[in-house]
Design a protein around this motif. Structure first.
Motif, PDB file in Angstrom:
ATOM      1  N   PRO A  96       0.806  -1.227   0.000  1.00 56.77           N
ATOM      2  CA  PRO A  96       0.000   0.000   0.000  1.00 56.77           C
ATOM      3  C   PRO A  96       0.840   1.278   0.000  1.00 56.77           C
ATOM      4  CG  PRO A  96      -0.068  -1.081   2.153  1.00 56.77           C
ATOM      5  CD  PRO A  96       0.610  -2.036   1.224  1.00 56.77           C
ATOM      6  N   HIS A  97       2.102   1.194   0.471  1.00 59.40           N
ATOM      7  CA  HIS A  97       2.932   2.400   0.532  1.00 59.40           C
ATOM      8  C   HIS A  97       3.624   2.704  -0.794  1.00 59.40           C
ATOM      9  CE1 HIS A  97       5.651  -0.957   1.223  1.00 59.40           C
ATOM     10  NE2 HIS A  97       6.665  -0.179   0.920  1.00 59.40           N
ATOM     11  N   LEU A  98       3.493   1.786  -1.769  1.00 60.07           N
ATOM     12  CA  LEU A  98       4.098   2.007  -3.081  1.00 60.07           C
ATOM     13  C   LEU A  98       3.017   2.350  -4.101  1.00 60.07           C
ATOM     14  CD1 LEU A  98       6.671  -0.951  -3.351  1.00 60.07           C
ATOM     15  CD2 LEU A  98       7.113   1.420  -2.667  1.00 60.07           C
ATOM     16  N   SER A  99       3.400   3.110  -5.115  1.00 63.17           N
ATOM     17  CA  SER A  99       2.482   3.421  -6.210  1.00 63.17           C
ATOM     18  C   SER A  99       2.241   2.175  -7.046  1.00 63.17           C
ATOM     19  CB  SER A  99       3.089   4.517  -7.088  1.00 63.17           C
ATOM     20  OG  SER A  99       4.269   4.024  -7.730  1.00 63.17           O
ATOM     21  N   VAL A 100       1.348   2.301  -8.022  1.00 65.71           N
ATOM     22  CA  VAL A 100       1.123   1.206  -8.955  1.00 65.71           C
ATOM     23  C   VAL A 100       2.428   0.830  -9.651  1.00 65.71           C
ATOM     24  CG1 VAL A 100       0.006   0.580 -11.138  1.00 65.71           C
ATOM     25  CG2 VAL A 100      -1.318   1.692  -9.327  1.00 65.71           C
ATOM     26  N   GLY A 101       3.147   1.834 -10.123  1.00 63.91           N
ATOM     27  CA  GLY A 101       4.427   1.574 -10.780  1.00 63.91           C
ATOM     28  C   GLY A 101       5.436   0.930  -9.856  1.00 63.91           C
ATOM     29  N   GLY A 102       5.449   1.362  -8.583  1.00 61.98           N
ATOM     30  CA  GLY A 102       6.361   0.777  -7.615  1.00 61.98           C
ATOM     31  C   GLY A 102       6.054  -0.679  -7.347  1.00 61.98           C
ATOM     32  N   ASP A 119      14.334  -0.281 -14.935  1.00 60.68           N
ATOM     33  CA  ASP A 119      13.738  -0.936 -16.106  1.00 60.68           C
ATOM     34  C   ASP A 119      12.293  -0.464 -16.248  1.00 60.68           C
ATOM     35  OD1 ASP A 119      12.976  -2.498 -18.190  1.00 60.68           O
ATOM     36  OD2 ASP A 119      13.330  -4.425 -17.214  1.00 60.68           O
ATOM     37  N   ARG A 120      12.134   0.767 -16.672  1.00 55.31           N
ATOM     38  CA  ARG A 120      10.819   1.376 -16.795  1.00 55.31           C
ATOM     39  C   ARG A 120       9.993   0.712 -17.897  1.00 55.31           C
ATOM     40  NH1 ARG A 120       8.630   6.330 -15.343  1.00 55.31           N
ATOM     41  NH2 ARG A 120       6.968   7.095 -16.712  1.00 55.31           N
ATOM     42  N   LYS A 121      10.665   0.246 -18.944  1.00 56.47           N
ATOM     43  CA  LYS A 121       9.939  -0.337 -20.073  1.00 56.47           C
ATOM     44  C   LYS A 121       9.162  -1.588 -19.667  1.00 56.47           C
ATOM     45  CE  LYS A 121      10.376  -1.733 -24.911  1.00 56.47           C
ATOM     46  NZ  LYS A 121       9.444  -2.865 -24.749  1.00 56.47           N
ATOM     47  N   SER A 122       9.767  -2.443 -18.833  1.00 56.57           N
ATOM     48  CA  SER A 122       9.074  -3.652 -18.394  1.00 56.57           C
ATOM     49  C   SER A 122       7.819  -3.310 -17.597  1.00 56.57           C
ATOM     50  CB  SER A 122      10.006  -4.526 -17.552  1.00 56.57           C
ATOM     51  OG  SER A 122      11.024  -5.092 -18.351  1.00 56.57           O
ATOM     52  N   VAL A 123       7.910  -2.253 -16.782  1.00 58.08           N
ATOM     53  CA  VAL A 123       6.760  -1.805 -15.998  1.00 58.08           C
ATOM     54  C   VAL A 123       5.672  -1.285 -16.928  1.00 58.08           C
ATOM     55  CG1 VAL A 123       5.944  -0.142 -14.280  1.00 58.08           C
ATOM     56  CG2 VAL A 123       8.146  -1.291 -13.959  1.00 58.08           C
ATOM     57  N   GLU A 124       6.049  -0.437 -17.889  1.00 61.60           N
ATOM     58  CA  GLU A 124       5.075   0.124 -18.822  1.00 61.60           C
ATOM     59  C   GLU A 124       4.444  -0.967 -19.678  1.00 61.60           C
ATOM     60  OE1 GLU A 124       7.442   2.977 -20.888  1.00 61.60           O
ATOM     61  OE2 GLU A 124       7.115   4.553 -19.385  1.00 61.60           O
ATOM     62  N   ASP A 125       5.251  -1.922 -20.118  1.00 55.37           N
ATOM     63  CA  ASP A 125       4.721  -3.015 -20.929  1.00 55.37           C
ATOM     64  C   ASP A 125       3.706  -3.827 -20.147  1.00 55.37           C
ATOM     65  OD1 ASP A 125       6.265  -2.312 -23.090  1.00 55.37           O
ATOM     66  OD2 ASP A 125       7.798  -3.865 -22.769  1.00 55.37           O
ATOM     67  N   ALA A 126       4.042  -4.163 -18.880  1.00 53.05           N
ATOM     68  CA  ALA A 126       3.149  -4.986 -18.061  1.00 53.05           C
ATOM     69  C   ALA A 126       1.827  -4.268 -17.804  1.00 53.05           C
ATOM     70  CB  ALA A 126       3.828  -5.349 -16.746  1.00 53.05           C
ATOM     71  N   LEU A 127       1.879  -2.964 -17.538  1.00 54.63           N
ATOM     72  CA  LEU A 127       0.650  -2.204 -17.318  1.00 54.63           C
ATOM     73  C   LEU A 127      -0.186  -2.131 -18.593  1.00 54.63           C
ATOM     74  CD1 LEU A 127       1.954   0.673 -15.014  1.00 54.63           C
ATOM     75  CD2 LEU A 127       0.369  -1.162 -14.395  1.00 54.63           C
ATOM     76  N   ARG A 128       0.477  -2.041 -19.727  1.00 53.76           N
ATOM     77  CA  ARG A 128      -0.253  -2.027 -20.999  1.00 53.76           C
ATOM     78  C   ARG A 128      -0.919  -3.381 -21.245  1.00 53.76           C
ATOM     79  NH1 ARG A 128       3.625  -1.095 -23.912  1.00 53.76           N
ATOM     80  NH2 ARG A 128       3.940  -3.094 -24.957  1.00 53.76           N
ATOM     81  N   TRP A 129      -0.226  -4.472 -20.900  1.00 57.37           N
ATOM     82  CA  TRP A 129      -0.786  -5.813 -21.094  1.00 57.37           C
ATOM     83  C   TRP A 129      -2.102  -5.981 -20.347  1.00 57.37           C
ATOM     84  CZ3 TRP A 129       4.481  -8.434 -19.673  1.00 57.37           C
ATOM     85  CH2 TRP A 129       5.371  -8.300 -20.756  1.00 57.37           C
ATOM     86  N   GLY A 149      -0.879   4.365 -18.059  1.00 54.29           N
ATOM     87  CA  GLY A 149      -1.024   5.641 -17.393  1.00 54.29           C
ATOM     88  C   GLY A 149      -1.325   5.558 -15.915  1.00 54.29           C
ATOM     89  N   PHE A 150      -1.394   4.347 -15.354  1.00 50.81           N
ATOM     90  CA  PHE A 150      -1.698   4.180 -13.933  1.00 50.81           C
ATOM     91  C   PHE A 150      -0.438   4.157 -13.069  1.00 50.81           C
ATOM     92  CE2 PHE A 150      -5.876   3.440 -15.265  1.00 50.81           C
ATOM     93  CZ  PHE A 150      -6.720   3.187 -14.204  1.00 50.81           C
TER      94      PHE A 150
END
Length: 227
Positions: A86-92, A102-112, A117-118
């Motif tokens: 709960p103390h971390l953001s969605v991206g965290g 490795d921002r791309k892996s995070v962005e890819d997973a959220l897109r999947w 944008g979350f």
């Protein structure tokens, strides 16, 4: 492929898993179905290396991983109840298992999972369905070769669960993910999975497609449990 041979787990003096043998083919979605207390979650933890077996083996593509540490197995496990921070953001949360930066892996997973944008959103501001998607994204972000989901939809209301069953299966299919999904819900297992493994009392009673299990049950309990 994943091959499990005679896997047994004991906690204290209680045998939780008794000589479990399973095979999951490349790209297959296997459902592990059974009543509460049958050892389903323990099986996932043993495959992941979180729980140490007293006997048996876990083999991936011919390589014995039984003594391999959890972080070197490259398996992803989504815990029952999601276990988000709960103390971390969605991206965290999604980036917790990937290399720093490795921002791309995070962005890819959220897109999947349909959450573009979350990344900066707070976990506390999400709906139940959005939390489920974040937990799934966190499991997928390190690109595991085996995806394991423990009651992934159990905490959701029925209408949302029915919608996310379709979304989850579509996503796993698109990713070509070899997967094991634990559930106690027959309809959910039928909709999500290619094949089922029925568990009771720490043992596998029977495996096969739902129609096969109903047509040729190994014992009367199978028909009774599947309704």
């Amino acid at each position: 492929m994943l091959e499990i041979e005679d896997l047994s787990v004991t906690v204290g003096e209680i045998r939780i898993l008794e000589k479990i043998s399973l095979r999951v083919d490349d790209g297959e979605i296997l459902g592990v179905l059974g009543p509460s207390g049958s050892g389903k979650s323990t099986l996932l933890r043993a495959i992941a290396g979180i729980v140490e077996p007293v006997a048996g083996s876990v083999v991936w593509d011919g390589v014995d991983l039984t003594d391999t540490p959890t972080h070197l197995r490259r398996f992803g496990l989504m815990f029952q109840g999601y276990a988000l921070f709960p103390h971390l953001s969605v991206g965290g949360n999604v980036g917790f298992g990937v290399p720093a930066g490795d921002r791309k892996s995070v962005e890819d997973a959220l897109r999947w999972v349909g959450l573009d944008g979350f990344e900066g959103r707070s976990i506390e501001d999400l709906s139940g369905g959005e939390k489920q998607r974040v937990a799934l994204a966190r499991t997928l972000a390190p690109r595991p070769r085996l995806v394991m989901l423990d009651e992934p939809l159990g905490a959701l209301d029925r209408n949302l669960r029915e919608r996310l069953v379709v979304d989850t299966r579509t996503l796993l299919r698109e990713r070509g993910s070899t997967s094991i999904i634990v559930t106690h819900d027959r309809d959910e297992a039928e909709a999500l999975c290619d094949r089922l493994a029925l568990m009771r009392g720490g043992s596998i009673i029977q495996t096969g497609r739902l129609d096969e299990l109903l047509a040729k049950p190994a014992e009367p309990w199978v028909t009774e449990f599947l309704g």
